[in-house]
Motif scaffolding. Sequence first.
Motif, PDB file in Angstrom:
ATOM      1  N   LEU A  64       0.695  -1.232  -0.048  1.00 26.77           N
ATOM      2  CA  LEU A  64      -0.107  -0.156   0.223  1.00 26.77           C
ATOM      3  C   LEU A  64       0.787   1.250  -0.039  1.00 26.77           C
ATOM      4  N   ILE A  65       2.053   1.238   0.712  1.00 23.17           N
ATOM      5  CA  ILE A  65       2.782   2.453   0.941  1.00 23.17           C
ATOM      6  C   ILE A  65       3.377   2.538  -0.344  1.00 23.17           C
ATOM      7  N   SER A  66       4.087   1.596  -1.051  1.00 20.77           N
ATOM      8  CA  SER A  66       4.757   1.626  -2.290  1.00 20.77           C
ATOM      9  C   SER A  66       3.856   2.104  -3.558  1.00 20.77           C
ATOM     10  N   ALA A 106       4.308   5.867  -5.352  1.00 21.10           N
ATOM     11  CA  ALA A 106       4.562   5.769  -6.817  1.00 21.10           C
ATOM     12  C   ALA A 106       3.286   6.630  -7.372  1.00 21.10           C
ATOM     13  N   ARG A 107       2.116   6.533  -7.055  1.00 17.09           N
ATOM     14  CA  ARG A 107       0.933   7.260  -7.455  1.00 17.09           C
ATOM     15  C   ARG A 107       1.091   8.955  -7.009  1.00 17.09           C
ATOM     16  N   HIS A 117       4.160   8.188 -10.950  1.00 19.75           N
ATOM     17  CA  HIS A 117       4.710   6.915 -11.781  1.00 19.75           C
ATOM     18  C   HIS A 117       3.709   5.610 -11.621  1.00 19.75           C
ATOM     19  N   PRO A 118       3.771   4.654 -12.256  1.00 17.47           N
ATOM     20  CA  PRO A 118       3.048   3.597 -12.117  1.00 17.47           C
ATOM     21  C   PRO A 118       3.469   2.719 -10.976  1.00 17.47           C
ATOM     22  N   ALA A 119       2.582   1.843 -10.580  1.00 18.74           N
ATOM     23  CA  ALA A 119       2.755   1.085  -9.344  1.00 18.74           C
ATOM     24  C   ALA A 119       3.945   0.171  -9.613  1.00 18.74           C
ATOM     25  N   PRO A 120       4.708  -0.022  -8.520  1.00 17.41           N
ATOM     26  CA  PRO A 120       5.620  -0.927  -8.829  1.00 17.41           C
ATOM     27  C   PRO A 120       5.536  -2.287  -8.960  1.00 17.41           C
ATOM     28  N   ASP A 121       6.253  -3.208  -9.909  1.00 16.18           N
ATOM     29  CA  ASP A 121       5.817  -4.463 -10.398  1.00 16.18           C
ATOM     30  C   ASP A 121       5.706  -5.250  -9.098  1.00 16.18           C
TER      31      ASP A 121
END
Length: 539
Positions: free
Chosen positions: A345-347, A351-352, A356-360
Amino acid sequence: MARRPLPRILSNGTASIARSREFARSAADSATDVLHPLITITRGLRRLASAGRRKWADTPKDRRGPLLFLVASVVLVVALIPYGPLLAAICLMAAAAWSGREKPAPAPTGPDEAQTQRLQSLYEALVPYFSVPEDPAPLFAHGGEWDKALTSYEFDGNGRVSHLVVRYPAYFTDGEPESRARIEQLLHAKSGRGREYHFEWDEEGNQLTVNVLPPLPTDIAAQRFVTSPGETVLGFTDPTGVQRTLPVTDGDEQRDVPPVVWRTGPRSTEPHLLVIGEPGSGTTTLLRSIALQALLHGDVLVVEGSGIGDYACLTGRDGVLAIECGLAGALASLEWAAHETERRLISANRARQAGHPAPDDTKRPLWILMDRPSVLGHLAAADGRKDPQSLLQVPLRHGRAANVTVVVADQFDSLDALSDPVRQHTRARVVLGPTTLDQVEDILGVPPRTTPTSDVPPGRGYARLGTGPVHRLQVPATPDPYDDATSESHRQAVTELLPARSAPADAEPGTGTGTEADSEADTVATEPDATPQPVAAES
């Protein structure tokens, strides 16, 4: 006294007698085929002669003279015209052939005596429920006509009702579940127990349609189902329940069957699943089937409260983070799953905010399969530790946004041991095994439109996704391949779906491909990626 030997024709000529009988039977059949036209014409002549004798007997005596004169005149005219006798013979043979043909038996136009008696008994049994003394023209009355109320009906080969349409008065309280349940229970008892009936109430037309449902297929084994990421096949249902079919392979044949598809992920309205059943009803089979489908696109964490090794085939496989059977390992793994949910959730939030797009590593689905949590809760209470279900609160509450899915399976006698977060956040429900209407309604929220039976195969039950309708369900056969009772075909089907083995991250080279069963500490094996490892705990 010495026994006399059998005659040679009886002791040594059995084969020749059998061949003679077969030859005689073949000759008789061939003669019947050849002489069939002659037999038909002869039968027709006999019928025409019988009809002529009846006509002569029915003719009054004062009219027989003119009739004889008319027949003689016709014979004289036929004899005098050219080719008259030949044409008369041809017409006579044609009439005899037409009259001597074999006529098919007429189809019955209505119910026979036994069927009429059964329909009348159904009608009489419904009279107390569909009639009131104030009705001036009751549709249901003792000794009344059943064909006005039972407008359509069908029977099976055993003479039992398989389809029935009942008209009922407009004043019947068909909007009350209690009134409906009484009628459904009565029709179930009177039409024959041991079968599943589907009841469809038409409140606008004041009609009740009753249909006998065929048994669901139990021969569909685990296989690669044609689904998209985020879709999981829970089992198969009736064709009228869903608007989709899936191609499945049954041996060398392929056919289309209607599935019950559960959608998970960030856009799912029912991101978590609760499975309830009796021992041997197929709850573990369903979880094993879900695990095999989840490993195609995600990681799986298994917590087995029973500790009998039903998921041993998944040990050391790619994507399987851990298989915990002990209390300490379960607590450590679930605590890591809670922290992993928060990290995702934090990552994703960071990113949002940065555009940036959410990490993979936050997009890969994480599945938490928990079988028999009530057993672990009992052990935790006896040891003075917290219930492992309390660690599911974060994955259950925020798992949809973090791409974390929780599946919990337990038994009916342990319903009281399920925590409130598990009950509140598992909106997708499955009930397996022999159940009653009250048990199904308690789990799914609404009663099914069918009548449960007491004798059902493993993996048979009901499913409801959120606020949708209740579907009959048959789980695909996914047994433990290490079980000696598993058939070779099912063992091979499950083995082909298992991912490749990979050594645990904390194991030395050459120590094996999976975790050892006799280890004193419960460790969690993770893939060599950026996903954090759960903390090892002493058992």
